[in-house]
Design a protein around this motif. Structure first.
Motif, short mmCIF file in Angstrom:
data_model
loop_
_atom_site.label_atom_id
_atom_site.label_comp_id
_atom_site.label_asym_id
_atom_site.label_seq_id
_atom_site.Cartn_x
_atom_site.Cartn_y
_atom_site.Cartn_z
N GLN A 127 -24.78 -34.87 -13.96
CA GLN A 127 -24.50 -35.72 -12.80
C GLN A 127 -23.12 -36.35 -12.96
O GLN A 127 -22.72 -36.70 -14.08
CB GLN A 127 -25.56 -36.84 -12.67
CG GLN A 127 -26.94 -36.32 -12.44
CD GLN A 127 -27.97 -37.44 -12.41
OE1 GLN A 127 -28.91 -37.32 -11.68
NE2 GLN A 127 -27.81 -38.50 -13.17
N PRO A 128 -22.41 -36.53 -11.86
CA PRO A 128 -21.08 -37.15 -11.94
C PRO A 128 -21.13 -38.59 -12.48
O PRO A 128 -20.21 -39.02 -13.17
CB PRO A 128 -20.56 -37.12 -10.52
CG PRO A 128 -21.56 -36.43 -9.69
CD PRO A 128 -22.75 -36.12 -10.52
N GLU A 129 -22.20 -39.30 -12.14
CA GLU A 129 -22.34 -40.67 -12.62
C GLU A 129 -23.77 -40.87 -13.12
O GLU A 129 -24.71 -40.29 -12.59
CB GLU A 129 -22.06 -41.66 -11.50
CG GLU A 129 -20.61 -41.65 -11.05
CD GLU A 129 -20.31 -42.73 -10.03
OE1 GLU A 129 -20.97 -43.79 -10.07
OE2 GLU A 129 -19.43 -42.50 -9.20
N LEU A 130 -23.90 -41.70 -14.13
CA LEU A 130 -25.22 -42.03 -14.66
C LEU A 130 -25.56 -43.46 -14.27
O LEU A 130 -24.82 -44.39 -14.59
CB LEU A 130 -25.24 -41.89 -16.18
CG LEU A 130 -25.09 -40.48 -16.73
CD1 LEU A 130 -24.96 -40.50 -18.24
CD2 LEU A 130 -26.27 -39.62 -16.31
N GLU A 131 -26.67 -43.60 -13.57
CA GLU A 131 -27.17 -44.90 -13.16
C GLU A 131 -27.96 -45.51 -14.32
O GLU A 131 -28.40 -44.79 -15.22
CB GLU A 131 -28.07 -44.75 -11.93
CG GLU A 131 -27.38 -44.12 -10.74
CD GLU A 131 -26.27 -44.99 -10.17
OE1 GLU A 131 -26.42 -46.24 -10.21
OE2 GLU A 131 -25.27 -44.43 -9.71
#
Length: 123
Positions: A56-60
């Protein structure tokens, strides 16, 4: 010469995993790996899940929580795999010794044990 080095490396990895497990508070157990087959299955499936999350481009924060939980299952699987690989190294050494001394029964018994586990790792 390769077998002793491999066994030593695996023993070191197992010891490192055990020390790390003792140094932190376990609050999530992850999936257990009672057998080599189960460990390999858990290892493979959980690595796929981890790879998907990491892609994923960003990790929440929720992704980090999921990753944290996945690591417990991976640690359990690696611990079992390390135990089984150590046993495989012992069985293979018995095959080696038996082949040198002409002990057919030792070679057969330990060869079957070794191959059963080895084929679980590499079908």
């Amino acid at each position: 010469m390769k077998q002793p080095i491999t066994a030593l490396l695996l023993a070191g990895l197992l010891a490192t995993t055990a020390v790390q497990a003792e140094e932190r508070t376990d609050h999530f157990e992850g999936e257990t790996s009672a057998t080599l087959e189960q460990a390999v299955s858990n290892f493979s499936a959980t690595n796929r899940q981890l790879a998907e999350l990491l892609a994923q481009p960003e990790l929440e924060p929720s992704d980090l929580g999921t990753i944290h939980e996945l690591t417990y299952t991976l640690e359990n699987a690696l611990e079992k795999i390390n135990e089984e690989v150590a046993d495989m190294a012992i069985a293979l050494e018995e095959v080696h010794q038996g082949s040198e001394t002409g002990d057919v029964e030792l070679v057969r018994a330990n060869g079957e044990t070794y191959l059963g586990a080895a084929q679980t790792l590499v079908p």
